[in-house]
Design a protein around this motif. Structure first.
Motif, PDB file in Angstrom:
ATOM      1  N   SER A 182       0.910  -1.532   0.056  1.00 33.93           N
ATOM      2  CA  SER A 182      -0.036  -0.061  -0.742  1.00 33.93           C
ATOM      3  C   SER A 182       0.690   1.130  -0.034  1.00 33.93           C
ATOM      4  N   GLY A 183      -0.007   2.394  -0.596  1.00 29.97           N
ATOM      5  CA  GLY A 183       0.675   3.482  -0.463  1.00 29.97           C
ATOM      6  C   GLY A 183       0.190   5.034   0.087  1.00 29.97           C
ATOM      7  N   ASP A 184       0.899   5.765  -0.448  1.00 29.66           N
ATOM      8  CA  ASP A 184      -0.742   6.954   0.506  1.00 29.66           C
ATOM      9  C   ASP A 184       0.703   8.037  -1.175  1.00 29.66           C
ATOM     10  N   ASP A 185      -0.777   8.831  -2.076  1.00 30.13           N
ATOM     11  CA  ASP A 185      -0.259  10.250  -2.335  1.00 30.13           C
ATOM     12  C   ASP A 185      -0.347  11.363  -2.154  1.00 30.13           C
ATOM     13  N   ASN A 186      -0.912  11.560  -1.117  1.00 29.87           N
ATOM     14  CA  ASN A 186      -1.357  12.541   0.249  1.00 29.87           C
ATOM     15  C   ASN A 186      -0.601  12.916   1.068  1.00 29.87           C
ATOM     16  N   ALA A 187       0.292  13.787   1.091  1.00 31.98           N
ATOM     17  CA  ALA A 187       1.206  14.407   1.619  1.00 31.98           C
ATOM     18  C   ALA A 187       0.900  15.305   2.649  1.00 31.98           C
ATOM     19  N   SER A 188      -0.292  15.932   2.334  1.00 33.34           N
ATOM     20  CA  SER A 188      -0.625  17.313   2.595  1.00 33.34           C
ATOM     21  C   SER A 188      -1.442  17.039   4.367  1.00 33.34           C
ATOM     22  N   ASP A 189      -1.919  15.582   4.541  1.00 28.72           N
ATOM     23  CA  ASP A 189      -2.976  15.582   5.869  1.00 28.72           C
ATOM     24  C   ASP A 189      -1.612  14.631   7.006  1.00 28.72           C
ATOM     25  N   THR A 228      -0.451  13.123  -7.390  1.00 23.79           N
ATOM     26  CA  THR A 228       0.517  13.638  -7.108  1.00 23.79           C
ATOM     27  C   THR A 228       2.111  12.432  -7.194  1.00 23.79           C
ATOM     28  N   ALA A 229       1.171  11.220  -7.258  1.00 17.68           N
ATOM     29  CA  ALA A 229       2.810  10.008  -7.136  1.00 17.68           C
ATOM     30  C   ALA A 229       3.711   9.706  -7.872  1.00 17.68           C
ATOM     31  N   ALA A 230       3.057  10.043  -9.066  1.00 16.73           N
ATOM     32  CA  ALA A 230       4.081  10.168  -9.998  1.00 16.73           C
ATOM     33  C   ALA A 230       4.934  11.469 -10.485  1.00 16.73           C
ATOM     34  N   ASN A 231       6.252  10.809 -10.819  1.00 16.92           N
ATOM     35  CA  ASN A 231       6.588  12.165 -11.705  1.00 16.92           C
ATOM     36  C   ASN A 231       6.270  13.342 -12.611  1.00 16.92           C
ATOM     37  N   MET A 232       5.440  15.051 -12.587  1.00 16.90           N
ATOM     38  CA  MET A 232       5.058  15.464 -13.367  1.00 16.90           C
ATOM     39  C   MET A 232       4.564  14.468 -14.470  1.00 16.90           C
ATOM     40  N   SER A 233       3.765  13.928 -13.985  1.00 14.08           N
ATOM     41  CA  SER A 233       3.045  12.427 -15.231  1.00 14.08           C
ATOM     42  C   SER A 233       1.826  11.997 -14.470  1.00 14.08           C
ATOM     43  N   GLY A 234       1.076  12.009 -15.946  1.00 16.47           N
ATOM     44  CA  GLY A 234      -0.719  11.438 -15.131  1.00 16.47           C
ATOM     45  C   GLY A 234      -0.907  10.131 -15.002  1.00 16.47           C
ATOM     46  N   HIS A 235       0.248   8.737 -15.235  1.00 18.12           N
ATOM     47  CA  HIS A 235       0.786   7.738 -15.734  1.00 18.12           C
ATOM     48  C   HIS A 235       0.142   6.843 -14.093  1.00 18.12           C
ATOM     49  N   ASP A 236      -0.049   5.802 -14.400  1.00 16.97           N
ATOM     50  CA  ASP A 236       0.113   5.005 -13.227  1.00 16.97           C
ATOM     51  C   ASP A 236       1.367   4.137 -13.117  1.00 16.97           C
ATOM     52  N   LYS A 237       1.875   3.543 -14.424  1.00 22.37           N
ATOM     53  CA  LYS A 237       2.626   2.813 -14.805  1.00 22.37           C
ATOM     54  C   LYS A 237       4.250   3.608 -14.080  1.00 22.37           C
ATOM     55  N   LEU A 238       4.937   2.645 -13.930  1.00 18.28           N
ATOM     56  CA  LEU A 238       6.031   2.805 -12.504  1.00 18.28           C
ATOM     57  C   LEU A 238       7.343   1.502 -14.005  1.00 18.28           C
ATOM     58  N   GLY A 239       6.581   0.710 -14.824  1.00 21.23           N
ATOM     59  CA  GLY A 239       7.866   0.089 -15.596  1.00 21.23           C
ATOM     60  C   GLY A 239       7.261  -1.196 -15.916  1.00 21.23           C
ATOM     61  N   ASP A 240       8.267  -1.597 -17.252  1.00 16.55           N
ATOM     62  CA  ASP A 240       8.687  -2.979 -17.641  1.00 16.55           C
ATOM     63  C   ASP A 240       9.375  -3.791 -17.295  1.00 16.55           C
ATOM     64  N   GLU A 241       9.679  -4.436 -16.169  1.00 17.02           N
ATOM     65  CA  GLU A 241      11.216  -4.766 -16.356  1.00 17.02           C
ATOM     66  C   GLU A 241      11.915  -6.244 -16.460  1.00 17.02           C
ATOM     67  N   ILE A 242      12.748  -6.352 -17.155  1.00 13.02           N
ATOM     68  CA  ILE A 242      12.945  -7.442 -18.039  1.00 13.02           C
ATOM     69  C   ILE A 242      14.836  -7.386 -17.657  1.00 13.02           C
ATOM     70  N   ASP A 243      14.828  -9.027 -16.472  1.00 12.52           N
ATOM     71  CA  ASP A 243      16.298  -8.969 -15.857  1.00 12.52           C
ATOM     72  C   ASP A 243      15.976 -10.461 -16.365  1.00 12.52           C
ATOM     73  N   ILE A 244      17.830 -11.150 -16.262  1.00 12.39           N
ATOM     74  CA  ILE A 244      18.298 -12.157 -16.956  1.00 12.39           C
ATOM     75  C   ILE A 244      19.530 -12.158 -15.994  1.00 12.39           C
ATOM     76  N   ASP A 258      -1.207   3.438  -5.519  1.00  9.74           N
ATOM     77  CA  ASP A 258      -2.417   4.518  -5.190  1.00  9.74           C
ATOM     78  C   ASP A 258      -1.769   6.085  -5.368  1.00  9.74           C
ATOM     79  N   ASN A 259      -2.409   6.234  -6.542  1.00  6.25           N
ATOM     80  CA  ASN A 259      -2.051   7.593  -7.337  1.00  6.25           C
ATOM     81  C   ASN A 259      -3.252   8.503  -7.788  1.00  6.25           C
ATOM     82  N   THR A 260      -4.347   9.002  -6.488  1.00  2.60           N
ATOM     83  CA  THR A 260      -6.121   9.236  -6.761  1.00  2.60           C
ATOM     84  C   THR A 260      -6.020  10.426  -7.285  1.00  2.60           C
ATOM     85  N   ASN A 261      -4.925  11.176  -6.248  1.00  5.63           N
ATOM     86  CA  ASN A 261      -5.038  12.590  -6.173  1.00  5.63           C
ATOM     87  C   ASN A 261      -3.597  13.608  -7.885  1.00  5.63           C
TER      88      ASN A 261
END
Length: 480
Positions: A351-358, A422-438, A417-420
């Protein structure tokens, strides 16, 4: 080309180390080979063991640009990746040596003292090398263990110890691994005073900053074990200001004709001071078929309490709606015992939290040591994302020869959690990425192993890095 030549040189030196060490043990004095048993002054027996590990790591420049939102405006927060004292956004290549020495002393029947000296990772800039630096060894463990204390089924462990809870049995403790964890309370934070939204401030590179100094009682109750403990995690030398934990863990191992497994439950308190208490409850376990072809695993935890009290500008911060869940299944293909191919599917949600002012913290906090993926979760060289993410992971692997094994994975990460927004960096995207490891492993001898790992994080929109982040690591490890 310079990096390739440097890696080749290091590889050659490490490969020769076992023979060099063997030659050194045969040094003679006056024509007589030195040898014989070490005679302890008071102990019954002293056993020495340890390991040396050398990591060669390359990270591209985009690694240093990855950040989440500040939890208030969504503007870029503190970069997630560990940067040491360096500035700028260029990539880097470095060698990191690790040394650990274990001294296990049998003092009497059922009484042992253990001391572990280890190169600390939190002193990274001192131990990598350079002008004015020096290799250091810290006391990682120093405890006395008493088997059959007072009653036959009770074991007492007193001192600094590595306390681990790994119900899933995957080698990446999801909840507690005190000796390889960072503080649960130094994050989240920001220059504004307190950021209790997402993200937590950077914790990569801070592993090993906690220690379990205290007392542990292990009581065997048939096939179950009950742990009762109290540990100081960070000493401040001031009343009511230490970070500490106390609580109970019950662990039950079972076996039938067709299945064997482990189940456990926890209830413990993490304290930031005497008036801040984060209570964690839940449990998990794993179940394996008797043939070893299938394993099912999972853990689930919830939290409540007070994250901070009398915080300047905020007052009381409650721990609110925070939880963590993992579940997965691993299957080994039968009939191919030498190759031993396997596949693994798992689901993760922290779980996370996208509201730093409460005045509520929704980030699940723990003393985890989850380094399951090379970039997103690795606390040593990756981004060490600990909360506010959801992941789907697909893995597979096999033995190529008796000495070589290969595994690969694909992981999808998004913000929990990105309801507000504000959790993403200057972006409206929720996606953190696709990671491929070998990852490729080579077992050179019983004492020397090599591991090569490479990871790529693609489409990391929420981190403000649209193109790929890459980390490459070559490790040589000697155990004795």
């Amino acid at each position: 080309m310079q990096r390739i030549r440097f890696l080749a040189a290091i590889l050659a030196v490490v490969t020769l180390m076992p023979s060099i060490a063997s030659a050194q043990l045969e040094i003679s004095s006056g024509g007589v080979t030195l040898g014989g048993d070490v005679k302890p002054a008071r102990a019954i027996r002293i056993t020495l063991s340890g390991e040396m590990k050398f990591d060669g790591v390359y990270r591209n420049k985009r690694y240093f640009g990855a950040a989440l939102g500040d939890g208030i405006t969504g503007a870029a927060g503190t970069p997630l990746g560990w940067t040491g004292s360096a500035t700028g956004t260029d990539g880097d290549f470095f060698m990191n040596p690790w040394v650990a020495l274990n001294i296990d002393t049998e003092l009497a029947d059922g009484v042992n003292a253990m001391v572990t000296l280890e190169t600390p990772f939190d002193a990274f800039t001192r131990n990598v090398g350079g002008s004015g630096s020096g290799r250091t060894l810290d006391v990682d463990q120093a405890y006395v263990q008493w088997l059959g204390a007072f009653v036959p089924d009770l074991t007492l462990v007193v001192g600094i110890q590595d306390y681990v809870v790994d119900f899933s049995g995957n080698g990446n403790p999801f909840l507690i691994d005190v000796g390889n964890a960072e503080s649960a309370f130094s994050n989240p934070s920001s220059t504004a005073g307190a950021d209790f939204g997402s993200p937590q401030s950077s914790s990569a590179g801070r592993v090993g900053s906690q220690e379990a100094a205290g007392i542990l009682g292990e009581l065997n109750i048939g096939d179950a074990e009950l742990d009762l403990f109290y540990f100081t995690l960070q000493e401040t030398f001031r009343n009511d200001a230490d970070e500490s934990m106390f609580g109970a863990v019950i662990d039950y191992a079972f076996e039938t004709q067709d299945w064997r497994g482990q189940a456990g439950f926890v209830f413990f308190d993490l304290q930031n001071d005497s008036s801040s208490n984060v209570w964690t409850y839940g449990g998990g376990g794993h179940l394996e078929s008797a043939s070893g072809d299938m394993k099912v695993y999972g853990e689930a935890y919830g939290q409540f309490g007070r994250y901070a009290n009398n915080l300047m500008g905020f007052g009381r911060i409650s721990q609110n709606r925070s939880f963590a869940v993992i579940g997965g299944i691993r299957y080994y293909v039968s009939g191919m015992e030498e190759v031993r191919p396997w596949v693994d599917f798992s689901y993760w949600e922290i779980s996370g939290d996208d509201n730093a002012s409460d005045k509520r913290n929704g980030n699940f906090v723990s003393l985890e040591s989850n380094n399951d993926t090379l970039i997103m979760e690795d606390a040593y060289y990756g981004l060490d994302l600990d909360s506010n993410y959801r992941a789907l992971k697909f893995k597979g692997g096999m033995n190529l020869t008796p000495d070589w094994s290969l595994e690969g994975s694909y992981s999808f990460f998004e913000l929990q959690d990105n309801t507000n927004g504000t959790a993403a960096n200057m972006s409206g995207h929720d996606k953190l990425g696709d990671e491929i490891d070998i990852i490729a492993n080579y077992r050179a001898t019983d004492y020397l192993t090599f591991q090569f790992g490479a990871g790529w994080l693609l489409d990391a929109q929420a981190l403000g890095v649209g193109s790929n982040i890459s980390i490459t690591k070559l490790t040589a490890e000697i155990r004795f």
